[in-house]
Write a protein that holds these residues in place. Sequence first.
Motif, mmCIF file in Angstrom:
data_model
loop_
_atom_site.group_PDB
_atom_site.id
_atom_site.type_symbol
_atom_site.label_atom_id
_atom_site.label_comp_id
_atom_site.label_asym_id
_atom_site.label_seq_id
_atom_site.Cartn_x
_atom_site.Cartn_y
_atom_site.Cartn_z
ATOM 1 N N UNK A 134 19.525 21.903 26.615
ATOM 2 C CA UNK A 134 20.731 21.074 26.820
ATOM 3 C C UNK A 134 20.553 19.631 26.348
ATOM 4 N N UNK A 135 19.359 19.310 25.835
ATOM 5 C CA UNK A 135 19.060 17.929 25.455
ATOM 6 C C UNK A 135 19.033 17.796 23.935
ATOM 7 N N UNK A 146 23.290 14.913 26.637
ATOM 8 C CA UNK A 146 22.989 15.949 27.616
ATOM 9 C C UNK A 146 24.235 16.811 27.745
ATOM 10 N N UNK A 147 24.121 18.057 27.271
ATOM 11 C CA UNK A 147 25.280 18.959 27.198
ATOM 12 C C UNK A 147 26.466 18.297 26.494
ATOM 13 N N UNK A 148 26.134 17.580 25.424
ATOM 14 C CA UNK A 148 27.164 16.963 24.609
ATOM 15 C C UNK A 148 27.661 15.615 25.091
ATOM 16 N N UNK A 161 11.096 9.027 25.626
ATOM 17 C CA UNK A 161 11.630 10.369 25.418
ATOM 18 C C UNK A 161 11.210 10.910 24.059
ATOM 19 N N UNK A 162 11.313 10.094 23.021
ATOM 20 C CA UNK A 162 10.899 10.526 21.689
ATOM 21 C C UNK A 162 9.427 10.928 21.677
ATOM 22 N N UNK A 205 19.815 13.287 33.878
ATOM 23 C CA UNK A 205 20.439 14.279 34.750
ATOM 24 C C UNK A 205 19.539 15.488 34.939
ATOM 25 N N UNK A 206 20.128 16.699 34.821
ATOM 26 C CA UNK A 206 19.329 17.909 35.059
ATOM 27 C C UNK A 206 18.240 18.087 34.000
ATOM 28 N N UNK A 207 18.400 17.457 32.819
ATOM 29 C CA UNK A 207 17.375 17.546 31.784
ATOM 30 C C UNK A 207 16.146 16.709 32.130
ATOM 31 N N UNK A 208 16.259 15.877 33.153
ATOM 32 C CA UNK A 208 15.105 15.113 33.597
ATOM 33 C C UNK A 208 13.967 16.012 34.064
#
Length: 227
Positions: A134-135, A146-148, A161-162, A205-208
């Motif tokens: 989702x990321x 995140x999910x667009x 993150x990278x 969010x949930x991608x954390x």
Amino acid sequence: MGQKILIADDDYLLRDLLRDILEKEAYEVIEAEDGNQALECFAAHPDLDLILLDIMMPGKGGVEVLKEIRRTSEIPVIMLTALGDTVNELKGFESGASDYVAKPFHGRVLLARIRAALAFKSKAAETEKWKIQDLEIDLDGHRVLVRGKEAVLTNKEYQLLLYLMENRNIVLTRDQILERIWGFDYEGDIRTIDTHIKMLRTDLGHCGSYIRTVRGTGYVFQPEEPA
């Protein structure tokens, strides 16, 4: 001439062999005989396409050279290691190596690894996006989705993150993260990494949850495989 490859190895006989193999395949070759010279060549040739980097060299070793290269570039780097040198292979991967080839090696195997690394680089350049579940990161637009839906990150969070995504499934120590994101001369508290990771997880969010804590060591980007 074709794509440009830097060979960094203190063994001149091996460099001659590698040059012969590569030039027969129409690659342009540059040579360095130690770590310091490798960094000089890297700086002098911004059009390099790939680096073959020996781990054991006088002066700066291959892993140290790779760490410095990764501060500014994601150029494919294939490490040349002694057969069975697992410790250094792991150090290489942890520092951002694209692949490794153990000595002695077969020329055709080396060429296959080089083509694969160059193909991956070309594909990444064409898409200019990274997407894992989702990321998604739009590298050209410097945007994280995140999910667009866009997630607003600070510059340090984006760099973190990278770096984590570049090293998916590889455990990065706090020292490695600090050196890469904050630099060698950072004199603050190493716990700032934990604070930034916490904020990054919240912003994703949930991608954390893709960023996992390795107790006593550091962090790893490791999403759960879809069921």
